[in-house]
Design an enzyme around this catalytic site. Structure first.
Site, PDB file in Angstrom:
ATOM      1  N   GLY A  45       0.361  -1.342  -0.743  1.00  0.00           N
ATOM      2  CA  GLY A  45      -0.072  -0.207   0.222  1.00  0.00           C
ATOM      3  C   GLY A  45       0.880   1.439  -0.340  1.00  0.00           C
ATOM      4  N   GLU A  99       3.766   4.056   6.117  1.00  0.00           N
ATOM      5  CA  GLU A  99       3.038   3.535   6.059  1.00  0.00           C
ATOM      6  C   GLU A  99       1.480   3.602   5.231  1.00  0.00           C
ATOM      7  OE1 GLU A  99       1.249   0.347   5.883  1.00  0.00           O
ATOM      8  OE2 GLU A  99       0.858  -0.772   7.727  1.00  0.00           O
ATOM      9  N   ASP A 100       0.993   3.475   4.657  1.00  0.00           N
ATOM     10  CA  ASP A 100      -0.109   4.075   3.829  1.00  0.00           C
ATOM     11  C   ASP A 100      -1.425   4.341   5.129  1.00  0.00           C
ATOM     12  OD1 ASP A 100      -1.009   1.031   4.285  1.00  0.00           O
ATOM     13  OD2 ASP A 100      -1.654   0.712   2.582  1.00  0.00           O
ATOM     14  N   ASP A 103      -5.357   1.446  10.679  1.00  0.00           N
ATOM     15  CA  ASP A 103      -6.724   1.594  11.088  1.00  0.00           C
ATOM     16  C   ASP A 103      -7.360   1.629  12.068  1.00  0.00           C
ATOM     17  OD1 ASP A 103      -9.306   1.400  10.516  1.00  0.00           O
ATOM     18  OD2 ASP A 103      -9.623  -0.700   9.476  1.00  0.00           O
ATOM     19  N   PHE A 152     -13.625   3.044   3.808  1.00  0.00           N
ATOM     20  CA  PHE A 152     -13.135   1.816   2.966  1.00  0.00           C
ATOM     21  C   PHE A 152     -12.427   2.757   1.802  1.00  0.00           C
ATOM     22  CE2 PHE A 152     -11.299  -0.941   0.374  1.00  0.00           C
ATOM     23  CZ  PHE A 152     -10.103  -1.709   1.888  1.00  0.00           C
ATOM     24  N   ASP A 159      -5.342  -0.813  -2.087  1.00  0.00           N
ATOM     25  CA  ASP A 159      -6.630  -1.252  -2.780  1.00  0.00           C
ATOM     26  C   ASP A 159      -7.677  -1.609  -2.153  1.00  0.00           C
ATOM     27  OD1 ASP A 159      -5.444  -3.088  -1.082  1.00  0.00           O
ATOM     28  OD2 ASP A 159      -5.538  -5.062  -2.001  1.00  0.00           O
ATOM     29  N   ARG A 165      -4.887   0.816  -7.098  1.00  0.00           N
ATOM     30  CA  ARG A 165      -4.001   1.386  -6.527  1.00  0.00           C
ATOM     31  C   ARG A 165      -3.077   3.072  -7.478  1.00  0.00           C
ATOM     32  NH1 ARG A 165      -2.079  -2.673  -2.739  1.00  0.00           N
ATOM     33  NH2 ARG A 165      -2.453  -3.981  -2.954  1.00  0.00           N
TER      34      ARG A 165
END
Ligand code: 5GP
Length: 175
Positions: A45, A99-100, A103, A152, A159, A165
């Site tokens: 990600g 990090e993308d 959560d 989300f 993705d 992506r």
């Protein structure tokens, strides 16, 4: 909300992302002046975020990659496992995990604990996105792009089952 390619609306525009990435890089350049850093790109990600970020880093920098698995579809399984670890020793190095999205925080907590065991000189976390309301564990995000609501998101490296992506912006899946 505007409509863009593939009918995925723009949640965070390309311009906003690029501006924020520049600010984060500037902050890192200031914090690590006269020091060397290793960016650890959390695959898959964060590959686009990491690529944009590293091109604005002015201090000596190397890149490493790790791959973890914790997600299936749009729900975290809570079970984190390693697919790929870094290739070089990180002993005595200044490490920044890139990090993308954070959560629940379970994935990055697992990784932070693992990286601390490598006797690094310093360890920081840079995340493009954080869903603060979803955190199940406390996560220290030293460099944060955007604090977002519980949606989300896809695009800019993120993705949904391997797709989207390539979008240059961040959209919300299903909106
Ligand atoms: P956590 O362990 O913090 O719950 O999840 C972290 C990982 O789950 C992220 O690295 C990312 O791969 C995935 N993830 C969490 N939320 C989202 C989201 O909104 N969109 C996408 N595409 N992936 C997400």
């Amino acid at each position: 909300m505007t409509t863009a390619s593939k009918s995925i609306g723009v949640f965070i525009s390309e311009e906003k992302i690029q501006a924020r990435v520049s600010e984060l890089a500037a902050q890192i350049n200031r914090d690590y002046e006269n020091q060397e850093i290793i960016l650890v790109c959390v695959l898959n990600g964060s590959f686009i975020f990491c690529a944009d970020l590293i091109r604005q880093i002015k201090v000596p920098v190397q890149i490493e990659t790790v791959s973890l698995s914790s997600y299936e579809g749009t729900e975290s399984t809570g079970q984190v496992s390693f697919r790929l670890d870094v290739k070089q020793s990180l002993v005595g190095k200044n490490v920044i995990l890139v990090e993308d999205i954070v959560d629940t925080g379970l994935t990055i907590s697992f990784l932070l604990k693992h990286m601390k065991l490598k006797n690094v000189a310093s360890l920081k976390l840079c995340s493009l996105l954080l869903k603060r309301a979803r955190l199940k564990v406390e996560v220290p995000v030293d460099y944060l792009g955007f604090d977002i609501e519980d949606k989300f998101v896809i695009g800019y490296g993120l993705d949904f089952d391997g797709r989207y992506r390539e979008l240059p912006y961040i959209g919300v899946y299903g909106e």
